[in-house]
Design an enzyme around this catalytic site. Structure first.
Site, PDB file in Angstrom:
ATOM      1  N   ALA A  38      67.621  49.617  38.192  1.00 27.20           N
ATOM      2  CA  ALA A  38      67.646  50.046  39.606  1.00 27.20           C
ATOM      3  C   ALA A  38      68.978  50.681  39.979  1.00 27.20           C
ATOM      4  O   ALA A  38      69.066  51.461  40.920  1.00 27.20           O
ATOM      5  CB  ALA A  38      67.362  48.858  40.519  1.00 27.20           C
ATOM      6  N   LYS A 110      45.746  44.717  49.991  1.00 25.88           N
ATOM      7  CA  LYS A 110      44.788  45.828  49.839  1.00 25.88           C
ATOM      8  C   LYS A 110      43.944  46.041  51.083  1.00 25.88           C
ATOM      9  O   LYS A 110      43.648  47.168  51.463  1.00 25.88           O
ATOM     10  CB  LYS A 110      43.894  45.598  48.623  1.00 25.88           C
ATOM     11  CG  LYS A 110      43.082  44.323  48.681  1.00 25.88           C
ATOM     12  CD  LYS A 110      43.179  43.527  47.419  1.00 25.88           C
ATOM     13  CE  LYS A 110      44.345  42.558  47.540  1.00 25.88           C
ATOM     14  NZ  LYS A 110      44.571  41.740  46.388  1.00 25.88           N
ATOM     15  N   GLU A 134      51.923  49.045  45.161  1.00 31.01           N
ATOM     16  CA  GLU A 134      51.401  49.015  43.787  1.00 31.01           C
ATOM     17  C   GLU A 134      50.561  47.766  43.522  1.00 31.01           C
ATOM     18  O   GLU A 134      49.537  47.813  42.836  1.00 31.01           O
ATOM     19  CB  GLU A 134      52.581  49.072  42.797  1.00 31.01           C
ATOM     20  CG  GLU A 134      52.188  49.060  41.338  1.00 31.01           C
ATOM     21  CD  GLU A 134      51.407  50.297  40.923  1.00 31.01           C
ATOM     22  OE1 GLU A 134      51.986  51.379  40.866  1.00 31.01           O
ATOM     23  OE2 GLU A 134      50.198  50.177  40.656  1.00 31.01           O
ATOM     24  N   VAL A 137      46.382  47.192  44.188  1.00 26.43           N
ATOM     25  CA  VAL A 137      45.244  47.615  43.360  1.00 26.43           C
ATOM     26  C   VAL A 137      45.455  47.171  41.924  1.00 26.43           C
ATOM     27  O   VAL A 137      46.458  47.517  41.302  1.00 26.43           O
ATOM     28  CB  VAL A 137      45.073  49.159  43.404  1.00 26.43           C
ATOM     29  CG1 VAL A 137      43.863  49.569  42.576  1.00 26.43           C
ATOM     30  CG2 VAL A 137      44.934  49.647  44.837  1.00 26.43           C
ATOM     31  N   GLY A 139      46.345  44.434  40.604  1.00 27.63           N
ATOM     32  CA  GLY A 139      47.458  43.508  40.340  1.00 27.63           C
ATOM     33  C   GLY A 139      48.610  44.154  39.608  1.00 27.63           C
ATOM     34  O   GLY A 139      49.278  45.050  40.125  1.00 27.63           O
ATOM     35  N   ILE A 141      48.640  46.039  36.895  1.00 28.25           N
ATOM     36  CA  ILE A 141      48.443  47.335  36.211  1.00 28.25           C
ATOM     37  C   ILE A 141      49.064  48.433  37.087  1.00 28.25           C
ATOM     38  O   ILE A 141      48.724  48.543  38.258  1.00 28.25           O
ATOM     39  CB  ILE A 141      46.943  47.642  36.009  1.00 28.25           C
ATOM     40  CG1 ILE A 141      46.245  46.516  35.248  1.00 28.25           C
ATOM     41  CG2 ILE A 141      46.766  48.975  35.292  1.00 28.25           C
ATOM     42  CD1 ILE A 141      44.727  46.693  35.140  1.00 28.25           C
ATOM     43  N   GLU A 195      37.629  31.585  44.502  1.00 27.38           N
ATOM     44  CA  GLU A 195      38.125  30.793  45.618  1.00 27.38           C
ATOM     45  C   GLU A 195      36.993  29.962  46.227  1.00 27.38           C
ATOM     46  O   GLU A 195      35.815  30.240  45.994  1.00 27.38           O
ATOM     47  CB  GLU A 195      38.685  31.733  46.674  1.00 27.38           C
ATOM     48  CG  GLU A 195      39.662  32.704  46.061  1.00 27.38           C
ATOM     49  CD  GLU A 195      40.755  33.103  47.000  1.00 27.38           C
ATOM     50  OE1 GLU A 195      40.827  32.527  48.088  1.00 27.38           O
ATOM     51  OE2 GLU A 195      41.538  33.970  46.611  1.00 27.38           O
ATOM     52  N   LYS A 210      40.167  48.202  47.135  1.00 27.06           N
ATOM     53  CA  LYS A 210      40.995  48.782  46.070  1.00 27.06           C
ATOM     54  C   LYS A 210      40.540  50.193  45.714  1.00 27.06           C
ATOM     55  O   LYS A 210      41.368  51.089  45.519  1.00 27.06           O
ATOM     56  CB  LYS A 210      40.954  47.867  44.843  1.00 27.06           C
ATOM     57  CG  LYS A 210      41.636  46.512  45.090  1.00 27.06           C
ATOM     58  CD  LYS A 210      41.304  45.524  43.988  1.00 27.06           C
ATOM     59  CE  LYS A 210      41.964  44.170  44.212  1.00 27.06           C
ATOM     60  NZ  LYS A 210      41.449  43.116  43.339  1.00 27.06           N
TER      61      LYS A 210
HETATM   62  N1  HSE Z   1      40.568  38.216  44.215  1.00 25.57           N
HETATM   63  C1  HSE Z   1      41.016  39.299  43.391  1.00 25.57           C
HETATM   64  C2  HSE Z   1      40.256  39.297  42.088  1.00 25.57           C
HETATM   65  C3  HSE Z   1      42.461  39.255  43.051  1.00 25.57           C
HETATM   66  O1  HSE Z   1      39.426  38.425  41.831  1.00 25.57           O
HETATM   67  O2  HSE Z   1      40.469  40.218  41.308  1.00 25.57           O
HETATM   68  C4  HSE Z   1      43.320  39.794  44.121  1.00 25.57           C
HETATM   69  O3  HSE Z   1      42.977  41.088  44.460  1.00 25.57           O
END
Ligand code: HSE
Length: 445
Positions: A38, A110, A134, A137, A139, A141, A195, A210
């Site tokens: 940085a 998102k 970043e 979308v 995570g 990647i 969840e 996303k």
């Molecule tokens: N809940 C999301 C998933 C992760 O299952 O991919 C966070 O975006």
């Protein structure tokens, strides 16, 4: 001046849950490496969280912990605010207030970007601050970076992604173990992949957010989640996954966006994908995004789409970008949505009835002479071409002596309105004994 002589840039963190603690830990662990990249240290100076005791235990005594996010925004020493609260209620207000206070914003949210991005980017543009997302979308990647910068020479043609790990895990379990959706969902919840309230994941909403963001960056259109077609995986069953497999396909929940002659397709739904494609073999909670671009051709980006440190990896990449550009002329920055704000396209998002794709159909029919001919006759009259067919032995479907059978049809491409009309006609045949199952199919060639 040596970079290590500059004072660190100061960051305030709103919400220190799974991702926030990952950001804190990775910043600490890799601080040398990050400083060398940085050109300046990056320091979390202040954390806002409702559970102040837990937050203080996580960050130690040298970081100020408060229970009021607005105290972070009001601190004149803070240059960057990281929003990790989620949702579009209070998170939206705080992001707007941070922008108004002249802070750069990093968010993993998102839903916020997909629904309120236009308003947020306009405010940030007026104030001359950066908004980076970043982590919103796929995570960890770096797909936003790839689309916005790495592929900047290309005309992007389409994107198809497995961008929800929860549903991909459930679909993998359904295929591996022959489970129906409800059973696989319970397994995913027991193992911590889904969840307690998995609605946004299983109904396709998370993937919709996303793909909406990717669509905007790929084609230079505003974020328009309200126009996305979103269908989840709750209606899928083990039988269709098995039939698809017999025909050489896997079923995946894809987020798809395509630039076509009359506009942009923006859709999330279960899709048959040829088993030989790499993306069809992305299993468990992993994510993958396939991009078709005119100069480069096809690329595939694969990795962890969620989790503490994978998501932190994306958040910190944004912090580094902002640190490098902080104080530089705003005109030198990469535009929020890859295209200059005055050069956005007004290409319309197409309604689902105008989307062109191919289909898997399963019809439960009476096992009688002429039934197949009537069904295929209706498809022929509609101008829908059949690609492959599978008819199960009646005994396989209903047991010995059964008078019903499953008829599986794969079609070539046709416009969805035409398929809807043909399904309605087939459904009205007295020999079609149950609601017709329709799953879209993408060759991704
Ligand atoms: N809940 C999301 C998933 C992760 O299952 O991919 C966070 O975006």
């Amino acid at each position: 001046m040596k970079s290590s002589n500059l004072t660190p840039i100061k960051v305030g963190l709103l919400g220190i849950g799974t991702v926030g603690s990952g950001v804190f830990n990775v910043l600490q662990r890799n601080q040398e490496e990050i400083l060398r990249r940085a050109g300046r240290g990056i320091q979390i100076d202040m954390v806002a969280d409702l559970d102040t005791a837990r937050a203080q235990a996580l960050v130690g005594p040298n970081v100020q912990v408060v229970n009021d996010a607005r105290a972070v925004i009001a601190n004149p020493d803070i240059d960057i605010v990281i929003e990790l609260i989620g949702g579009y209620g209070i998170a939206r207000q705080l992001v707007m207030e941070a922008i108004e206070a002249g802070k750069h914003v990093v968010t993993a949210n998102k839903a916020l970007i997909a629904v309120h991005g236009t308003e947020i980017f306009a405010a940030a543009h007026r104030k001359g601050v950066m908004v980076a997302f970043e982590a919103a979308v796929a995570g960890g990647i770096p797909i936003i970076k790839a689309l916005r910068e790495g592929l900047t020479a290309n005309r992007i043609e389409w994107i198809a992604g497995i961008i929800n790990g929860t549903t991909n895990f459930i679909l993998s379990e359904m295929r591996d173990k022959g489970l129906d959706f409800d059973v696989a969902l319970k397994d995913a919840q027991r193992l911590g992949y889904a969840e307690a309230d998995p609605t946004f994941d299983i109904e396709g909403v998370d993937a919709g957010h996303k793909v909406t963001i990717m669509s905007a960056i790929a084609f230079g259109i505003p974020v328009q989640f309200d126009k996305a077609y979103v269908e989840g995986i709750t209606q899928l069953n083990a039988q269709d996954i098995k039939y698809a497999e017999q025909l050489g396909y896997r079923i995946k929940l894809l987020g798809i966006t395509k630039l076509v002659a009359n506009g942009v397709e923006l859709r999330v739904h279960p899709s048959l994908v040829p088993a030989k494609r790499l993306i069809a073999n992305v299993e468990g909670a992993m994510n993958a995004v396939m991009v078709q671009a005119d100069a480069l051709g096809t690329t595939l980006y694969y990795g962890k789409g969620a989790g503490s440190e994978p998501t932190a990896s994306a958040v910190i990449a944004d912090l580094v970008d902002i640190t490098r550009l902080h104080g530089a002329d705003a005109a030198q920055r990469v535009p929020y949505l890859a295209f200059q704000p005055d050069a956005m396209s007004d290409a319309p998002i197409l309604p689902m009835s105008e989307v062109v794709t191919s289909y898997y159909l399963r019809l439960k029919v009476a096992d009688q002479a002429g039934v197949l001919a009537r069904v295929t006759g209706l498809l022929a009259e509609a101008g829908i071409s059949i690609d492959a067919m599978l008819q199960r032995e009646a005994d396989d479907v209903g047991g010995a002596g059964s008078t019903q059978t499953d008829l599986i049809i794969l079609t070539h491409d046709c416009v969805e309105a035409k398929m809807n009309a043909a399904i309605a006609q087939m459904q009205s045949l007295p020999t079609v004994l149950a609601p017709i199952t329709r799953i879209r199919k993408e060759e991704l060639a």
